[in-house]
Scaffold this motif. Structure first.
Motif, short mmCIF file in Angstrom:
data_model
loop_
_atom_site.label_atom_id
_atom_site.label_comp_id
_atom_site.label_asym_id
_atom_site.label_seq_id
_atom_site.Cartn_x
_atom_site.Cartn_y
_atom_site.Cartn_z
N LYS A 472 11.12 31.67 -16.12
CA LYS A 472 10.86 30.37 -16.63
C LYS A 472 9.35 30.06 -15.88
O LYS A 472 8.64 29.07 -16.44
N HIS A 473 9.29 30.19 -14.74
CA HIS A 473 8.26 29.95 -13.76
C HIS A 473 6.97 30.46 -14.57
O HIS A 473 5.69 29.88 -14.47
N GLN A 474 6.99 31.83 -15.09
CA GLN A 474 6.00 32.30 -15.87
C GLN A 474 5.68 31.83 -17.13
O GLN A 474 4.69 31.42 -17.38
N ILE A 475 6.56 31.13 -17.57
CA ILE A 475 6.53 30.40 -18.91
C ILE A 475 5.62 29.13 -18.60
O ILE A 475 4.69 28.63 -19.51
N TYR A 476 5.94 28.51 -17.65
CA TYR A 476 5.01 27.13 -17.27
C TYR A 476 3.74 27.73 -16.85
O TYR A 476 2.61 26.94 -17.40
N ASP A 477 3.29 28.68 -16.32
CA ASP A 477 2.20 29.29 -15.72
C ASP A 477 1.38 29.85 -16.90
O ASP A 477 0.08 29.20 -17.16
N LEU A 478 2.02 30.29 -17.96
CA LEU A 478 1.52 30.47 -19.29
C LEU A 478 0.95 29.42 -20.21
O LEU A 478 -0.03 29.62 -20.67
N ALA A 479 1.64 28.43 -20.19
CA ALA A 479 1.51 27.24 -20.82
C ALA A 479 0.27 26.63 -20.24
O ALA A 479 -0.62 26.25 -21.15
N ARG A 480 0.09 26.47 -18.96
CA ARG A 480 -1.19 25.77 -18.28
C ARG A 480 -2.47 26.93 -18.72
O ARG A 480 -3.54 26.53 -18.94
N TYR A 481 -2.22 28.11 -18.74
CA TYR A 481 -3.28 29.12 -18.95
C TYR A 481 -3.74 29.05 -20.62
O TYR A 481 -4.88 29.10 -20.74
N LEU A 482 -2.74 28.67 -21.40
CA LEU A 482 -3.17 28.64 -22.78
C LEU A 482 -4.11 27.45 -22.82
O LEU A 482 -5.01 27.55 -23.41
N ASN A 483 -3.50 26.45 -22.33
CA ASN A 483 -4.45 25.01 -22.29
C ASN A 483 -5.77 25.29 -21.85
O ASN A 483 -6.75 24.92 -22.45
N ASP A 484 -5.88 25.88 -20.45
CA ASP A 484 -7.10 25.66 -19.66
C ASP A 484 -8.16 26.78 -20.25
O ASP A 484 -9.21 26.64 -20.04
N HIS A 485 -7.59 27.96 -20.65
CA HIS A 485 -8.38 29.07 -20.57
C HIS A 485 -8.55 29.85 -22.01
O HIS A 485 -9.45 30.41 -22.48
N VAL A 486 -7.41 29.46 -22.84
CA VAL A 486 -7.37 30.31 -24.19
C VAL A 486 -7.91 29.04 -25.11
O VAL A 486 -9.03 29.26 -25.88
N PHE A 487 -7.14 28.02 -25.36
CA PHE A 487 -7.39 27.03 -26.23
C PHE A 487 -8.67 26.09 -25.90
O PHE A 487 -9.28 25.26 -26.36
N LYS A 488 -8.80 25.94 -24.23
CA LYS A 488 -9.61 25.23 -23.42
C LYS A 488 -9.52 23.78 -24.04
O LYS A 488 -10.33 22.87 -23.79
N ARG A 489 -8.04 23.28 -24.29
CA ARG A 489 -8.03 22.07 -24.71
C ARG A 489 -6.39 21.67 -24.48
O ARG A 489 -5.74 23.01 -24.39
N GLU A 490 -5.73 20.79 -24.57
CA GLU A 490 -4.49 20.44 -24.38
C GLU A 490 -3.84 20.58 -25.85
O GLU A 490 -3.65 19.83 -26.83
N VAL A 491 -3.07 21.89 -25.85
CA VAL A 491 -2.45 22.22 -27.09
C VAL A 491 -0.87 21.96 -26.94
O VAL A 491 0.00 21.68 -27.65
N ILE A 492 -0.38 22.44 -25.70
CA ILE A 492 0.84 22.27 -25.33
C ILE A 492 0.74 20.92 -24.48
O ILE A 492 0.26 20.43 -23.52
N PRO A 493 1.43 19.75 -24.95
CA PRO A 493 1.28 18.47 -24.48
C PRO A 493 1.86 18.43 -22.97
O PRO A 493 2.71 19.17 -22.58
N GLN A 494 1.16 17.69 -22.23
CA GLN A 494 1.47 17.49 -20.72
C GLN A 494 2.93 16.96 -20.63
O GLN A 494 3.66 17.43 -19.66
N GLY A 495 3.37 16.34 -21.78
CA GLY A 495 4.85 15.76 -21.45
C GLY A 495 5.59 16.77 -21.48
O GLY A 495 6.74 16.88 -20.99
N THR A 496 5.44 18.08 -22.39
CA THR A 496 6.34 18.96 -22.40
C THR A 496 6.28 19.73 -21.05
O THR A 496 7.54 20.34 -20.74
N LEU A 497 5.23 19.99 -20.23
CA LEU A 497 5.32 20.45 -19.14
C LEU A 497 5.88 19.56 -17.93
O LEU A 497 6.73 20.13 -16.93
N ASP A 498 5.94 18.34 -18.25
CA ASP A 498 6.51 17.35 -17.29
C ASP A 498 8.29 17.28 -17.36
O ASP A 498 8.63 16.88 -16.29
#
Length: 632
Positions: A472-498
């Motif tokens: 699960k902690h890798q899932i969260y890390d991957l979500a941030r990586y997808l936003n920050d480095h792959v799409f370079k924008r918020e595709v996974i909503p911050q609310g989903t992370l929170d």
């Protein structure tokens, strides 16, 4: 100066004809580039993970025939490649004609074998029989050949002398994959060859699946051994994906050349086909090629790259172009949606939200926002009415066998929770996928698979568990990586992370009130990882010993203080037994029936971990230590 082509190719397992044509194309490219030698990976022609196809005599004959075509292609260039070899006059332990995992060297349209080999090819010496590997099931090793000839295997381990014309001869040390991963074997082929012969260059051909951290370990191992032996080496690995039915493995290539001091002279591009040209000075026994060394990626970058590459290759190999994903607004489905969106065009990715009365407006809006961010088609299909219908039907069940005792059905909250999950997957997603012309996913993570925190034929269903080897902690890390480095924008909503992770299947799982999954991921991720991924796999006795000694956090590597989670020893033991009973109990049955998993870790569920359905077991040591701790 010897010019060598390292043919890091995408091998299509089970397709000798395709692989042979690819080899011919690479041979022509290498000839045009002025290469003296071209080297291909292990079992280039048949592929590595092909299961019991190895038992098909016609398939073996076809692979051998393809090898003969490569021999004929070796007229102006020396070709080194892996293929299956067969001795029809001898039998394996299973009674079938003997097969070898072999390294062939073709020069001037003939095969050149090691000096002391009984065959015109090198036989793999060390056959791995652990994790996903089952080499001993299909092949005979060089050590077995030696035993049959009543001699020591060191007598058969010998080099191949390669004639270079005016440049003289080159003494090659042939090796196949495991022959260099010899830490735990009494026979060490590299050291044996170097001790007996003046080896100019080791050649290791491999079919080595990617796992996190494996390349760093290989570099350390090769560097240490080659520095001691004072001999250079080249390592050629394949790319592509192969599978054993339950696990899909990516092959990253990362072919390499090492100088005689163990330093890395060249490293191939990961997850990419290439014909790398390296130049070897046979006098100094160094590579003159300008160095190409890649900065080691972070763990999460490696995870993303392997997932993206594996998914792209798997969809292409399967001919799948459309995918349906059930999105809840939670982190697992959002990460899966984003991963698939890196591979498929938006119109081929359909996201479906399937709410009941228990799904909050918060998660419903997050699911919709994910679809909007990814620009994917989005549908809402409520399941409330169908769940109520199922409940009513169960309540109305009557006994239609007059001579049999009535067996009343007990409709608990847990029963209804599972009805919701099954209705979403087995009914709606399956039907939507068929109507859409595609398949639907399984969004499970490794923690859920470990304890069976998923409904059988419900959210454990799907054509592929892409994130099934991620905690699960890798899932969260991957979500941030997808936003920050792959799409370079918020595709996974911050609310989903929170929000708190929650199945939202009952009134007791309201995310707006902070009520979610029973798993405490910052601790249970690491506890469950120990049960499967540690090489010396612990049991509850090991965990309890560490707990009593106050060293459990360090042993597991978890980031939280366990006594902050469990105020009493009794609470800690109750939690341990709860999850062990699930992990070693009914969760095994669920895992056996789960979809294929794309493997990334040191051990993935599937055929990487052979499991039997057993009663959870507690050793006598555990029982005595538990009694002592509870009485103290």
């Amino acid at each position: 100066m010897l010019t060598i082509g390292l043919a890091q190719i995408d091998i299509h397992a089970g397709n000798p004809r395709y692989n042979t044509e690819t080899m011919k194309q690479q041979i022509r490219r290498a000839e045009d580039a002025g290469c003296d030698v071209i080297i291909f990976p292990e079992l280039t022609i048949p592929g590595y993970f092909i299961g019991d196809v190895w038992e098909q005599a016609d398939f073996i004959a076809d692979a051998i025939a393809c090898g003969e075509e490569i021999r004929q292609a070796a007229d102006t260039i020396t070709v080194i490649f892996g293929n299956v070899a067969m001795d029809p006059h001898r039998r394996q332990k299973d009674g079938r004609p003997r097969k070898y995992n072999a390294l062939f060297i073709a020069q001037n349209r003939r095969f050149i074998g090691p000096e002391n080999s009984p065959y015109p090819y090198y036989i793999k010496t060390l056959l791995p029989n652990y994790r996903e590997f089952s080499d001993t099931r299909y092949f005979t090793s060089l050590t077995e050949v030696a035993a049959e000839q009543h001699t020591d295997p060191t007598a058969l381990l010998s080099p191949v002398t390669l004639s270079l014309g005016a440049a003289g001869n080159l003494c090659l040390g042939p090796l196949i994959c495991e022959d260099s991963w010899d830490d735990s074997y009494p026979l060490k082929p590299m050291e044996t060859l170097a001790a007996q012969y003046p080896i100019d260059l080791f050649i290791n051909i491999s079919a080595s699946p990617f796992t996190l951290g494996k390349n760093r370990r290989r570099h350390r191992l090769f560097s240490k051994t080659l520095k001691k032996l004072h001999c250079p080496a080249v390592y050629v690995n394949c790319t592509g994906i192969q599978n054993n039915g339950k696990n899909i493995y990516t092959f990253d290539g990362s072919s390499s050349a090492y100088n005689k001091d163990g330093s890395l002279a060249y490293e191939g591009t990961a997850f990419a086909e290439e014909l790398a040209i390296v130049r070897y000075n046979e006098t100094t026994r160094h590579f003159a090629t300008p160095q190409q060394n890649h900065q080691p990626p972070t763990e999460i970058a490696s995870i993303y790259t392997a997932l993206h590459y594996g998914l792209t290759s798997f969809l292409a190999a399967s001919g799948l172009q459309k995918v349906v994903i059930g999105v809840s607004g939670g982190i697992d489905s959002a990460v899966n949606a984003a991963l698939y969106a890196t591979v498929l065009p938006p119109e081929n990715l359909l996201l479906v939200n399937m709410p009941t009365r228990y799904n909050s407006e918060t998660t419903r809006s997050l699911a919709k926002k994910t679809a909007l961010n990814l620009n994917c088609p989005y549908a809402v299909i409520p399941v409330e009415d169908s769940v109520l219908l199922t409940e009513q039907q169960l309540q109305q069940v009557t006994n239609r066998q007059p001579r049999a005792a009535r067996a009343p059905l007990t409709i608990t909250q847990a029963v209804l929770e599972n009805v919701q999950a099954r209705d979403r997957s087995s009914r709606i997603l399956a039907a939507v996928a068929a109507a859409f012309g595609g398949v639907f996913t399984c969004n499970a993570n490794k923690a859920e698979l470990s304890v069976g925190y998923a409904t059988l034929y419900g959210d454990s269903a799907g054509f592929l568990a892409l994130t099934g080897d991620l905690w699960k902690h890798q899932i969260y890390d991957l979500a941030r990586y997808l936003n920050d480095h792959v799409f370079k924008r918020e595709v996974i909503p911050q609310g989903t992370l929170d929000i708190v992770p929650s199945a939202e299947l009952s009134a007791h799982q309201k995310v707006d009130e902070g009520r979610g999954d029973p798993l405490i991921y910052p601790y249970h991720d690491y506890l469950l990882a120990a049960f499967i991924e540690f090489w010396q796999r612990p049991t509850p006795a090991t965990i309890l010993r560490r707990y009593a000694a106050g060293t459990l956090e360090a042993y597991l590597g978890c980031p939280v203080q366990i006594r902050d989670i469990f105020p009493t020893t009794a609470a800690f033991i109750a939690d341990l037994e709860k999850w062990w009973n699930l992990f070693a109990g009914f969760a095994v049955a669920k895992r056996i029936q789960s979809p294929p998993i794309l493997a990334l870790s040191r051990r993935a569920y599937g055929y990487d971990l052979r499991e039997s359905q057993l009663t959870p077991y507690y050793s006598q040591e555990y029982k005595e230590l538990k009694k002592q701790l509870l009485q103290s």
